[in-house]
Scaffold this motif. Structure first.
Motif, PDB file in Angstrom:
ATOM      1  N   GLU A  18       0.809  -1.212   0.000  1.00 53.83           N
ATOM      2  CA  GLU A  18       0.000   0.000   0.000  1.00 53.83           C
ATOM      3  C   GLU A  18       0.847   1.269   0.000  1.00 53.83           C
ATOM      4  O   GLU A  18       0.426   2.302  -0.515  1.00 53.83           O
ATOM      5  CB  GLU A  18      -0.937  -0.002   1.211  1.00 53.83           C
ATOM      6  CG  GLU A  18      -0.211   0.010   2.552  1.00 53.83           C
ATOM      7  CD  GLU A  18      -1.165   0.023   3.751  1.00 53.83           C
ATOM      8  OE1 GLU A  18      -2.396   0.008   3.534  1.00 53.83           O
ATOM      9  OE2 GLU A  18      -0.659   0.037   4.901  1.00 53.83           O
ATOM     10  N   ASP A  42      -3.652  -9.143  -7.556  1.00 60.32           N
ATOM     11  CA  ASP A  42      -3.492  -8.959  -6.106  1.00 60.32           C
ATOM     12  C   ASP A  42      -3.512 -10.320  -5.431  1.00 60.32           C
ATOM     13  O   ASP A  42      -4.480 -11.077  -5.546  1.00 60.32           O
ATOM     14  CB  ASP A  42      -4.611  -8.077  -5.552  1.00 60.32           C
ATOM     15  CG  ASP A  42      -4.476  -7.899  -4.044  1.00 60.32           C
ATOM     16  OD1 ASP A  42      -3.540  -7.197  -3.616  1.00 60.32           O
ATOM     17  OD2 ASP A  42      -5.282  -8.493  -3.302  1.00 60.32           O
ATOM     18  N   ASN A  48      -4.329  -2.075   2.482  1.00 57.60           N
ATOM     19  CA  ASN A  48      -5.193  -1.308   1.583  1.00 57.60           C
ATOM     20  C   ASN A  48      -4.775  -1.379   0.115  1.00 57.60           C
ATOM     21  O   ASN A  48      -5.275  -0.601  -0.710  1.00 57.60           O
ATOM     22  CB  ASN A  48      -5.226   0.161   2.031  1.00 57.60           C
ATOM     23  CG  ASN A  48      -5.949   0.343   3.347  1.00 57.60           C
ATOM     24  OD1 ASN A  48      -6.983  -0.282   3.595  1.00 57.60           O
ATOM     25  ND2 ASN A  48      -5.411   1.195   4.209  1.00 57.60           N
ATOM     26  N   THR A  49      -3.884  -2.284  -0.231  1.00 59.75           N
ATOM     27  CA  THR A  49      -3.394  -2.384  -1.605  1.00 59.75           C
ATOM     28  C   THR A  49      -4.535  -2.550  -2.607  1.00 59.75           C
ATOM     29  O   THR A  49      -4.596  -1.857  -3.631  1.00 59.75           O
ATOM     30  CB  THR A  49      -2.401  -3.555  -1.740  1.00 59.75           C
ATOM     31  OG1 THR A  49      -1.257  -3.311  -0.918  1.00 59.75           O
ATOM     32  CG2 THR A  49      -1.949  -3.727  -3.175  1.00 59.75           C
ATOM     33  N   PHE A  50      -5.435  -3.490  -2.344  1.00 58.58           N
ATOM     34  CA  PHE A  50      -6.509  -3.788  -3.299  1.00 58.58           C
ATOM     35  C   PHE A  50      -7.415  -2.579  -3.503  1.00 58.58           C
ATOM     36  O   PHE A  50      -7.832  -2.281  -4.637  1.00 58.58           O
ATOM     37  CB  PHE A  50      -7.320  -4.996  -2.817  1.00 58.58           C
ATOM     38  CG  PHE A  50      -8.299  -5.505  -3.833  1.00 58.58           C
ATOM     39  CD1 PHE A  50      -7.866  -6.002  -5.053  1.00 58.58           C
ATOM     40  CD2 PHE A  50      -9.669  -5.472  -3.571  1.00 58.58           C
ATOM     41  CE1 PHE A  50      -8.766  -6.475  -6.003  1.00 58.58           C
ATOM     42  CE2 PHE A  50     -10.580  -5.943  -4.510  1.00 58.58           C
ATOM     43  CZ  PHE A  50     -10.126  -6.449  -5.729  1.00 58.58           C
ATOM     44  N   GLU A  51      -7.721  -1.851  -2.446  1.00 52.89           N
ATOM     45  CA  GLU A  51      -8.581  -0.661  -2.557  1.00 52.89           C
ATOM     46  C   GLU A  51      -7.902   0.419  -3.398  1.00 52.89           C
ATOM     47  O   GLU A  51      -8.548   1.087  -4.216  1.00 52.89           O
ATOM     48  CB  GLU A  51      -8.907  -0.113  -1.167  1.00 52.89           C
ATOM     49  CG  GLU A  51      -9.916  -0.938  -0.380  1.00 52.89           C
ATOM     50  CD  GLU A  51      -9.384  -2.303   0.055  1.00 52.89           C
ATOM     51  OE1 GLU A  51      -8.146  -2.416   0.225  1.00 52.89           O
ATOM     52  OE2 GLU A  51     -10.197  -3.233   0.207  1.00 52.89           O
ATOM     53  N   ILE A  52      -6.603   0.578  -3.217  1.00 54.22           N
ATOM     54  CA  ILE A  52      -5.856   1.570  -4.008  1.00 54.22           C
ATOM     55  C   ILE A  52      -5.872   1.190  -5.476  1.00 54.22           C
ATOM     56  O   ILE A  52      -6.067   2.039  -6.366  1.00 54.22           O
ATOM     57  CB  ILE A  52      -4.407   1.692  -3.486  1.00 54.22           C
ATOM     58  CG1 ILE A  52      -4.404   2.240  -2.049  1.00 54.22           C
ATOM     59  CG2 ILE A  52      -3.573   2.579  -4.402  1.00 54.22           C
ATOM     60  CD1 ILE A  52      -3.044   2.184  -1.369  1.00 54.22           C
ATOM     61  N   LYS A  54      -8.134  -0.618  -7.049  1.00 53.79           N
ATOM     62  CA  LYS A  54      -9.482  -0.393  -7.590  1.00 53.79           C
ATOM     63  C   LYS A  54      -9.717   1.085  -7.876  1.00 53.79           C
ATOM     64  O   LYS A  54     -10.330   1.438  -8.896  1.00 53.79           O
ATOM     65  CB  LYS A  54     -10.529  -0.925  -6.602  1.00 53.79           C
ATOM     66  CG  LYS A  54     -10.601  -2.444  -6.536  1.00 53.79           C
ATOM     67  CD  LYS A  54     -11.856  -2.913  -5.806  1.00 53.79           C
ATOM     68  CE  LYS A  54     -11.862  -2.489  -4.357  1.00 53.79           C
ATOM     69  NZ  LYS A  54     -13.059  -3.018  -3.628  1.00 53.79           N
ATOM     70  N   ASN A  55      -9.241   1.964  -7.012  1.00 56.80           N
ATOM     71  CA  ASN A  55      -9.404   3.405  -7.237  1.00 56.80           C
ATOM     72  C   ASN A  55      -8.681   3.843  -8.504  1.00 56.80           C
ATOM     73  O   ASN A  55      -9.191   4.675  -9.269  1.00 56.80           O
ATOM     74  CB  ASN A  55      -8.877   4.185  -6.036  1.00 56.80           C
ATOM     75  CG  ASN A  55      -9.756   4.032  -4.812  1.00 56.80           C
ATOM     76  OD1 ASN A  55     -10.931   3.708  -4.925  1.00 56.80           O
ATOM     77  ND2 ASN A  55      -9.187   4.268  -3.626  1.00 56.80           N
ATOM     78  N   ASP A  58     -10.566   2.724 -11.626  1.00 52.95           N
ATOM     79  CA  ASP A  58     -11.773   3.505 -11.885  1.00 52.95           C
ATOM     80  C   ASP A  58     -11.514   4.695 -12.803  1.00 52.95           C
ATOM     81  O   ASP A  58     -12.440   5.183 -13.465  1.00 52.95           O
ATOM     82  CB  ASP A  58     -12.368   4.010 -10.560  1.00 52.95           C
ATOM     83  CG  ASP A  58     -13.033   2.904  -9.753  1.00 52.95           C
ATOM     84  OD1 ASP A  58     -13.362   1.852 -10.349  1.00 52.95           O
ATOM     85  OD2 ASP A  58     -13.191   3.083  -8.524  1.00 52.95           O
ATOM     86  N   ARG A  67      -7.768 -11.106  -8.674  1.00 55.27           N
ATOM     87  CA  ARG A  67      -7.408 -11.339  -7.276  1.00 55.27           C
ATOM     88  C   ARG A  67      -7.380 -12.837  -7.007  1.00 55.27           C
ATOM     89  O   ARG A  67      -8.334 -13.554  -7.332  1.00 55.27           O
ATOM     90  CB  ARG A  67      -8.392 -10.657  -6.323  1.00 55.27           C
ATOM     91  CG  ARG A  67      -7.820 -10.523  -4.915  1.00 55.27           C
ATOM     92  CD  ARG A  67      -8.711  -9.729  -3.995  1.00 55.27           C
ATOM     93  NE  ARG A  67      -7.945  -9.212  -2.863  1.00 55.27           N
ATOM     94  CZ  ARG A  67      -8.479  -8.761  -1.742  1.00 55.27           C
ATOM     95  NH1 ARG A  67      -9.804  -8.744  -1.590  1.00 55.27           N
ATOM     96  NH2 ARG A  67      -7.718  -8.315  -0.761  1.00 55.27           N
TER      97      ARG A  67
END
Length: 335
Positions: A18, A42, A48-52, A54-55, A58, A67
């Protein structure tokens, strides 16, 4: 899921990075070459790597995300990406490193102009206060000569023709965990031509979570196992302990007998390459001699005596300024 129309697919396996992943992704999507797809796998990150990721996806449709259902490790993840790839060219990348803005363009143009080359890497710079630049050999025979001591293809800097990997059934071997990329490029180099661009196209980050930092012993053992296979295949004498001293001189206080044995081993390596035409054997002999000088330099007068006793006066005189710099370093060293 993936486009067949993209010229390049960048393969990026990630796990718990992250702190660095956003900067890594930005260095890819801001490339001057735009006809590519970034495939991020992933490996079940717990931060928080996966959330970053995805952002980032987008806001850029070229980013595709996979994943793993469970944590499978870097080798299995990288192989999975290779198996899923569809583009003619794939570029490797790691989640904590940064690409030069022209990396993809320069490597794509090089491979388009040199159809005999299967894979091209580049020189790289270590991120940090010192910003050390590592210049790698650029032509195949010189790369393979270096490979008999150390990896001369920086894995996250490499772009490779996918059909060459598949044609020769080459991927990362989990049996060489810690040096699987080293083994992979050696196997490809045995059947195809490799190259490196002289420019620094990758900024390589070193930190405590890396395989190369946190599992140093395992990495070195895997490195030696790769070399053992290579030396046996090329009818070269292999000595696990002496080769380790040559590759990682460290700060060991070696005995005079060990220094002598190491010098004799360097001689035997040189002699075994007298008839070799598979790679630049003269360069390999030079590299082995440089490594031995480095060990001897650490041992001061004892090292100088050992060098002359095994490599001879002629070997000493072949050094810079007829060996005077090396001799001076040994005699007056305070280290």
């Amino acid at each position: 899921m993936f486009s067949n129309k993209k010229a390049i697919q960048v393969l990026l396996p990630v796990y718990n990075c992250e702190t660095y992943i956003r900067e890594c992704i930005l260095s890819i999507i801001n490339q001057s070459f735009i006809n590519f797809e970034l495939i991020i796998l992933d490996d079940c990150s717990t931060d928080n790597t996966f959330e970053i990721i995805k952002n980032c996806a987008d806001v850029d449709e070229r980013i595709k995300i996979i994943r793993n259902p469970s944590n499978l490790g870097i080798i299995v993840s990288r192989n999975k990406l290779i198996q899923l790839a569809t583009a003619d060219l794939v570029a490797f990348m790691d989640g904590d490193d940064i690409c030069h803005p022209d990396r993809l363009k320069l490597q794509y143009n090089f491979l388009q102009a040199n159809l005999n080359i299967a894979a091209v890497g580049s020189s790289y710079t270590i991120l940090g206060e010192s910003s050390l630049e590592y210049k790698l050999p650029t032509i195949h025979q010189d790369i393979m000569a270096h490979m008999f001591i150390d990896n001369a293809m920086c894995n996250p800097s490499v772009m490779v023709r996918l059909n060459e990997l598949r044609q020769h059934s080459i991927e990362c071997d989990i049996n060489y965990r810690g040096a699987a990329d080293y083994d992979m490029w050696l196997r490809l180099g045995a059947v195809c031509q490799l190259a490196n661009l002289s420019q620094t196209l990758l900024y390589y980050r070193r930190h405590c979570e890396q395989e190369s930092t946190s599992n140093r012993s395992r990495q070195q053992l895997a490195h030696l196992r790769v070399l053992e296979k290579l030396y046996v295949e090329n009818s070269m004498p292999y000595d696990n302990e002496l080769l380790a001293y040559l590759i990682w001189p460290g700060c060991q206080n070696l005995t005079y007998r060990t220094l002598i044995n190491l010098g004799k081993y360097v001689n035997s390596l040189s002699e075994s390459q007298n008839e070799c035409t598979k790679f630049n054997s003269d360069l390999f002999k030079h590299l082995a001699d440089i490594r031995y000088r480095g060990v001897c330099r650490r041992h001061k007068i004892k090292g100088l005596i050992s060098y002359i006793a095994t490599r001879g006066i002629s070997g000493l005189l072949a050094g810079k300024f007829f060996g005077l710099v090396f001799a001076k370093d040994c005699i007056f060293s305070r280290g």
